[in-house]
Scaffold this motif. Structure first.
Motif, PDB file in Angstrom:
ATOM      1  N   THR A   1     -12.040 -11.311   5.409  1.00  0.00           N
ATOM      2  CA  THR A   1     -10.768 -11.364   4.689  1.00  0.00           C
ATOM      3  C   THR A   1     -10.728 -12.659   3.892  1.00  0.00           C
ATOM      4  O   THR A   1     -10.107 -13.637   4.304  1.00  0.00           O
TER       5      THR A   1
ATOM      6  N   GLY B   1     -10.009 -12.649   0.492  1.00  0.00           N
ATOM      7  CA  GLY B   1      -9.360 -12.339  -0.781  1.00  0.00           C
ATOM      8  C   GLY B   1     -10.160 -11.286  -1.527  1.00  0.00           C
ATOM      9  O   GLY B   1     -11.343 -11.489  -1.787  1.00  0.00           O
ATOM     10  N   HIS B   2      -9.523 -10.149  -1.873  1.00  0.00           N
ATOM     11  CA  HIS B   2     -10.328  -9.054  -2.435  1.00  0.00           C
ATOM     12  C   HIS B   2     -10.593  -9.216  -3.922  1.00  0.00           C
ATOM     13  O   HIS B   2     -11.379  -8.484  -4.496  1.00  0.00           O
TER      14      HIS B   2
ATOM     15  N   HIS C   1      -8.601  -3.586   0.314  1.00  0.00           N
ATOM     16  CA  HIS C   1      -8.265  -4.741   1.157  1.00  0.00           C
ATOM     17  C   HIS C   1      -8.938  -4.633   2.530  1.00  0.00           C
ATOM     18  O   HIS C   1      -9.089  -3.550   3.087  1.00  0.00           O
ATOM     19  N   ASN C   2      -9.417  -5.782   3.002  1.00  0.00           N
ATOM     20  CA  ASN C   2     -10.022  -5.851   4.336  1.00  0.00           C
ATOM     21  C   ASN C   2      -8.958  -6.208   5.356  1.00  0.00           C
ATOM     22  O   ASN C   2      -8.021  -6.958   5.066  1.00  0.00           O
ATOM     23  N   ILE C   3      -9.133  -5.677   6.564  1.00  0.00           N
ATOM     24  CA  ILE C   3      -8.212  -5.995   7.658  1.00  0.00           C
ATOM     25  C   ILE C   3      -9.036  -6.449   8.845  1.00  0.00           C
ATOM     26  O   ILE C   3      -9.977  -5.760   9.249  1.00  0.00           O
ATOM     27  N   VAL C   4      -8.697  -7.610   9.376  1.00  0.00           N
ATOM     28  CA  VAL C   4      -9.311  -8.063  10.626  1.00  0.00           C
ATOM     29  C   VAL C   4      -8.280  -7.828  11.727  1.00  0.00           C
ATOM     30  O   VAL C   4      -7.174  -8.362  11.659  1.00  0.00           O
ATOM     31  N   ASN C   5      -8.625  -7.031  12.693  1.00  0.00           N
ATOM     32  CA  ASN C   5      -7.602  -6.519  13.589  1.00  0.00           C
ATOM     33  C   ASN C   5      -8.208  -6.134  14.924  1.00  0.00           C
ATOM     34  O   ASN C   5      -9.371  -5.752  15.008  1.00  0.00           O
TER      35      ASN C   5
ATOM     36  N   PHE D   1       0.627  -4.357   3.462  1.00  0.00           N
ATOM     37  CA  PHE D   1       0.320  -5.262   2.358  1.00  0.00           C
ATOM     38  C   PHE D   1      -1.085  -4.952   1.841  1.00  0.00           C
ATOM     39  O   PHE D   1      -2.010  -4.728   2.627  1.00  0.00           O
ATOM     40  N   ALA D   2      -1.221  -4.962   0.527  1.00  0.00           N
ATOM     41  CA  ALA D   2      -2.480  -4.528  -0.091  1.00  0.00           C
ATOM     42  C   ALA D   2      -3.503  -5.657  -0.187  1.00  0.00           C
ATOM     43  O   ALA D   2      -4.658  -5.425  -0.510  1.00  0.00           O
ATOM     44  N   CYS D   3      -3.069  -6.879   0.117  1.00  0.00           N
ATOM     45  CA  CYS D   3      -4.029  -7.980   0.115  1.00  0.00           C
ATOM     46  C   CYS D   3      -4.814  -7.918   1.416  1.00  0.00           C
ATOM     47  O   CYS D   3      -4.528  -7.110   2.297  1.00  0.00           O
ATOM     48  N   ASP D   4      -5.846  -8.785   1.549  1.00  0.00           N
ATOM     49  CA  ASP D   4      -6.565  -8.874   2.826  1.00  0.00           C
ATOM     50  C   ASP D   4      -5.599  -9.317   3.917  1.00  0.00           C
ATOM     51  O   ASP D   4      -4.721 -10.152   3.675  1.00  0.00           O
ATOM     52  N   MET D   5      -5.795  -8.775   5.111  1.00  0.00           N
ATOM     53  CA  MET D   5      -4.860  -9.063   6.204  1.00  0.00           C
ATOM     54  C   MET D   5      -5.611  -9.352   7.505  1.00  0.00           C
ATOM     55  O   MET D   5      -6.643  -8.740   7.780  1.00  0.00           O
ATOM     56  N   VAL D   6      -5.047 -10.264   8.292  1.00  0.00           N
ATOM     57  CA  VAL D   6      -5.583 -10.549   9.619  1.00  0.00           C
ATOM     58  C   VAL D   6      -4.454 -10.357  10.627  1.00  0.00           C
ATOM     59  O   VAL D   6      -3.325 -10.814  10.398  1.00  0.00           O
ATOM     60  N   GLU D   7      -4.768  -9.706  11.716  1.00  0.00           N
ATOM     61  CA  GLU D   7      -3.773  -9.525  12.769  1.00  0.00           C
ATOM     62  C   GLU D   7      -3.989 -10.624  13.823  1.00  0.00           C
ATOM     63  O   GLU D   7      -5.068 -10.735  14.385  1.00  0.00           O
TER      64      GLU D   7
ATOM     65  N   LEU E   1      -5.907  -4.298  17.058  1.00  0.00           N
ATOM     66  CA  LEU E   1      -4.884  -3.372  17.572  1.00  0.00           C
ATOM     67  C   LEU E   1      -5.216  -1.932  17.179  1.00  0.00           C
ATOM     68  O   LEU E   1      -5.383  -1.637  15.990  1.00  0.00           O
TER      69      LEU E   1
ATOM     70  N   TYR F   1      -0.284  -5.314   8.470  1.00  0.00           N
ATOM     71  CA  TYR F   1      -1.594  -5.288   7.802  1.00  0.00           C
ATOM     72  C   TYR F   1      -1.875  -3.960   7.120  1.00  0.00           C
ATOM     73  O   TYR F   1      -2.706  -3.877   6.234  1.00  0.00           O
ATOM     74  N   ASN F   2      -1.161  -2.922   7.519  1.00  0.00           N
ATOM     75  CA  ASN F   2      -1.330  -1.636   6.838  1.00  0.00           C
ATOM     76  C   ASN F   2      -0.480  -1.535   5.568  1.00  0.00           C
ATOM     77  O   ASN F   2      -0.707  -0.667   4.747  1.00  0.00           O
TER      78      ASN F   2
ATOM     79  N   VAL G   1       3.967  -5.902  13.534  1.00  0.00           N
ATOM     80  CA  VAL G   1       2.563  -5.999  13.959  1.00  0.00           C
ATOM     81  C   VAL G   1       1.636  -5.224  13.030  1.00  0.00           C
ATOM     82  O   VAL G   1       0.505  -5.608  12.817  1.00  0.00           O
ATOM     83  N   MET G   2       2.134  -4.121  12.466  1.00  0.00           N
ATOM     84  CA  MET G   2       1.261  -3.331  11.606  1.00  0.00           C
ATOM     85  C   MET G   2       1.431  -3.635  10.128  1.00  0.00           C
ATOM     86  O   MET G   2       1.030  -2.847   9.275  1.00  0.00           O
TER      87      MET G   2
ATOM     88  N   THR H   1       0.851  -1.193   0.000  1.00  0.00           N
ATOM     89  CA  THR H   1       0.000   0.000   0.000  1.00  0.00           C
ATOM     90  C   THR H   1       0.889   1.246   0.000  1.00  0.00           C
ATOM     91  O   THR H   1       2.124   1.149   0.040  1.00  0.00           O
TER      92      THR H   1
END
Lengths: 176, 251, 348
Positions: free
Chosen positions: C191, C193-194, C200-204, B60-66, C206, B57-58, B54-55, B12
């Motif tokens: 999440t 796959g977009h 993009h979706n984020i499950v978070n 990478f442009a694909c879907d992300m899970v923390e 934090l 997820y901000n 940890v961040m 991103t």
């Protein structure tokens, strides 16, 4: 009308199975039923018991402390439960395995040589069902037809050849 | 004017928060390039760790899970099982992967979970300010080993690739680094293979990337690279520890 | 069917195809049933390396937007508490089963209700709630499983089935609904796959900015308010004319009911309130009942946990007494009847 049946013995004697047959029999008669096993770390040889309630009304407590009918197949369970039977109730005892012959006021005690009878009638391992037949005769918790259906339901699919011996065992118990 | 260099699409526009001289940026880029080149961004889900990344997820442009600390391989397992056509990767540091998450790592590996694991090993807990990691070298000074890691009390470092290479579920276990252009190129190839393995349903692939932490090592970026060469590579030799393809060829 | 098996079958019929577990007595039949059924229907049964891993696998699957669940008993739920907190903090739906056994520590394996506080107050760190269902029959275990998945999806939060060893192990006849359709929940946050078709979706969970995190938690609690308004389940029996009311949930409620029945046969005017959801708790129903009765008796298989919620609801209007057995000991109807008579004794 509610009938509370307590079945007790060693693990491996078919206590839980006999309880299942009783519960399914009640179900076949359109009654409310519950089957509650004791469970513990020992799979074989430890004491096992189960509570079966068969009732016209929804069942409150599925745990039976003072049964209307007791089916018992070992000495520790006999000692534990024989004095817990409700007045007017019945105790069916495997007399081959339990030597005591106590008579209890207000309780009908039936000492049945179930294990010996099972050996003699080529029904090895079905002393539990012979005793259940005696319980059925004494307190009529279900119709014989329902009990037979209950056996068919309880015997696993891969052991269907055991249905017929179970029928014979129940009938033998009822004839005593 | 012709564009000769650009940011991978799978990153991103967010500005990375990593310290100056930290190699996370290079490794992020290599992962993103692999995703771009395989054309899989739309079906890729990344799992971020707890640690410096940890961040992620901000970034990478694909879907992300923390994920919770150490649990990324378990979260990735859940995702991968729920989405059979997806591509799932985790991006984890040494504390996350080799201390608190050892069980998750080892069991995802032995199940042959079809995921890609990017393991960034810099011998230290970065985000919390430089404490001993499971991979901290003997004698290495950190905030919690102020006199140097004493193996008599703090034990020895874990070599994850070597350990995981004994497991049948592992398709690829390779250690690389990013201290020089040839090494970066090698790292890129390894990461790409780790993703390709997943597309080919080969099983668990892990790429361990030896990385620097100038801030917590108390070194300049250039000194840190040299420290990595002098201390880390001898203890953690680069190379392929397990490659199912190569094993097949041998047969 | 056995309670544990009925619950597992209900979950499958509710559309759950992803089960992650770890063996522990007395819930093991849930896992065993899933292990048998899932492969036949294209689902996932996975025996994780630990309860911690299992709940995090649930987090992963739930992130993907599918119905996912795990099952355990008390000590295992403690291990899952980390993941439960992350699931709540990430606004993910899932179902967690706790077939409670005696504690603390390794405790025992006999039935207990000593995890009430954990389920309703502290199933992990941070400000959050689970929707907690407390079935008291095997049939209810089935019915509430469908509801649990639906409400979890609707409110994007974890649902918990708070059963106990007695319910899990006992067999009762059950019927399954024939025409169940899951609620249509928006899962555009998943999440999965977009596909290059959306951002993009984020499950978070934090959020380093305190005010941002506060706002998220406040919004979540606004949703919890909705749950409290709309989703309380409770059964009130004979409360209208009751002098005294017994409050009990789960398997204990059955024992309490047997005692209440016996008390009424003796001419005592006793009512019974059985919370079916313990969070949200039927505070209003109990408060209303407190207006017309002289006292409450709370019965639990613990040293007294739900009794706190009863007292909060009664708010000092009438006395609230407690009777409990713990460690896996099941109270008897006779004991409860004795307590009822003691409570009502002053009126004789």
């Amino acid at each position: 009308m509610t009938q509370n049946i307590l079945l007790a013995g060693f693990g491996g004697q078919g206590i839980l199975f006999a309880g299942k047959v009783a519960a399914y029999s009640g179900l076949m008669d359109g009654k409310e039923v519950s089957w509650l096993p004791s469970y513990g770390p020992e799979m074989r040889g430890g004491t096992a018991n189960c509570s079966v309630c068969i009732s016209d009304d929804p069942i409150c407590s599925p745990l039976i402390l003072n049964p209307d009918a007791l089916l018992v197949m070992n000495k520790p369970s006999y000692d534990k439960f024989i004095h817990k039977v409700q007045p007017g109730g019945v105790a069916v005892v495997d007399a081959t395995l339990i030597g005591d012959r106590e008579e209890i006021e207000g309780v009908k005690t039936c000492y049945v040589e179930a294990t010996r009878l099972a050996e003699e009638n080529d029904l090895q391992g079905l002393a539990n069902i012979i005793l259940l037949g005696k319980v059925l005769k004494e307190c009529g918790f279900a119709s014989l037809e329902a009990v037979k259906k209950g056996i068919e339901k309880s015997v696993p699919a891969r052991k269907q050849h055991l249905v017929e011996p179970n029928f014979r065992a129940i009938e033998l118990g009822m004839s005593l | 004017m012709a564009i000769v260099f650009e940011k991978p699409k799978a990153l991103t526009d967010a500005v990375l928060h990593y310290c100056p001289g930290c190699t996370h940026g290079i490794i992020h880029r290599l992962v993103a390039e692999a995703i771009d080149e395989l054309g899989i961004e739309g079906r890729t889900i990344g799992v971020a760790p707890v640690g410096c990344a940890v961040m992620a997820y901000n970034y990478f442009a694909c879907d992300m899970v923390e994920a919770a600390h150490g649990r990324a391989p378990a979260v990735a397992t859940g995702l991968r099982r729920a989405l059979p056509d997806s591509v799932v990767f985790t991006y984890q540091g040494d504390g996350d992967l080799a201390a608190i998450g050892t069980a998750e790592t080892v069991h995802a590996a032995t199940r042959g979970e079809n995921i890609t694991v990017i393991f960034v090993n810099n011998c230290i807990y970065g985000m919390t300010g430089g404490q001993m990691a499971p991979t901290t070298l003997p004698g290495q000074i950190t905030q919690t080993t102020p006199y140097g890691r004493d193996t008599a009390t703090a034990g020895f470092p874990i070599r994850m690739c070597e350990m995981l290479s004994t497991l049948d579920g592992v398709a690829l276990a390779q250690r690389v680094t990013v201290d020089s252009v040839p090494h970066v190129k090698e790292a890129k190839k390894a990461i790409q293979k780790a993703f390709q393995n997943q597309l080919d349903h080969k099983g668990f692939s892990i790429v361990e990337v030896l990385s620097t932490c100038p801030t917590n090592w108390g070194l300049t970026p250039i000194e840190a690279m040299q420290w990595l060469r002098d201390n880390m590579i001898p203890y953690y030799p680069l190379g392929v520890y397990k490659d199912k393809d190569a094993q097949k060829e041998e047969k | 069917m056995k309670g544990n098996e009925a619950l597992a079958e209900a979950a499958i019929r509710a559309g759950c195809r992803h089960f992650f577990g770890y063996p522990i007595t007395p819930q093991t039949e849930v896992s065993a049933y899933m292990a048998k059924r899932m492969p036949k229907i294209g689902g996932t049964y996975l025996q994780a390396e630990s309860e911690i891993a299992a709940i995090n696998m649930v987090l992963g699957a739930a992130s993907a937007g599918v119905r996912a669940m795990t099952s355990s008993s008390s000590p295992g739920i403690s291990l899952k508490s980390e993941g439960i907190s992350y699931i709540a903090g990430s606004d993910l739906p899932c179902l967690i089963i706790n077939v409670m056994r005696g504690g603390p520590g390794l405790g025992g394996i006999q039935p207990s209700q000593a995890d009430y506080w954990q389920a309703t107050r502290a199933s992990g760190h941070g400000d959050f709630q689970n929707i907690v269902f407390a079935p008291s029959t095997v049939q209810e275990m089935v019915d509430l499983t469908f509801q649990a998945f639906d409400l979890a999806d609707k409110y994007r939060m974890p649902a918990m089935m708070l059963a106990d060893g007695m319910l899990g192990q006992m067999m009762e006849p059950v019927s399954f609904p024939e025409d169940y359709t899951p609620i249509q929940a928006d899962k555009s946050w998943a999440t999965n796959g977009h596909q290059n078709k959306r951002p993009h979706n984020i499950v978070n969970s934090l959020y380093l900015q305190a005010d941002e995190l506060e706002q998220l938690v406040v919004d979540r609690f606004a949703r919890y308010e909705q749950v409290k308004q709309n989703e309380v389940l409770v059964e009130c029996e004979n409360t209208e004319d009751a002098d005294y009311i017994v409050v009990a949930y789960g398997a204990t409620a059955r024992i309490a009911k047997a005692a209440v029945k016996a008390a009424r046969e003796k001419g005592l005017k006793i009512g019974c309130i059985r919370p079916i959801t313990v969070w949200p708790f039927p505070t209003e129903e109990i408060a209303a009942a407190a207006e017309g009765c002289k006292g409450f008796l709370c019965v639990e298989m613990s040293m007294g946990q739900m009794v706190d919620d009863v007292r909060l609801a009664v708010n000092g209007k009438v006395p609230v007494s407690f009777f409990g057995r713990t460690g896996g000991v099941i109270p008897t109807p006779a004991e409860v009847l004795g307590e009822i008579e003691k409570m009502a004794g002053g009126d004789r």
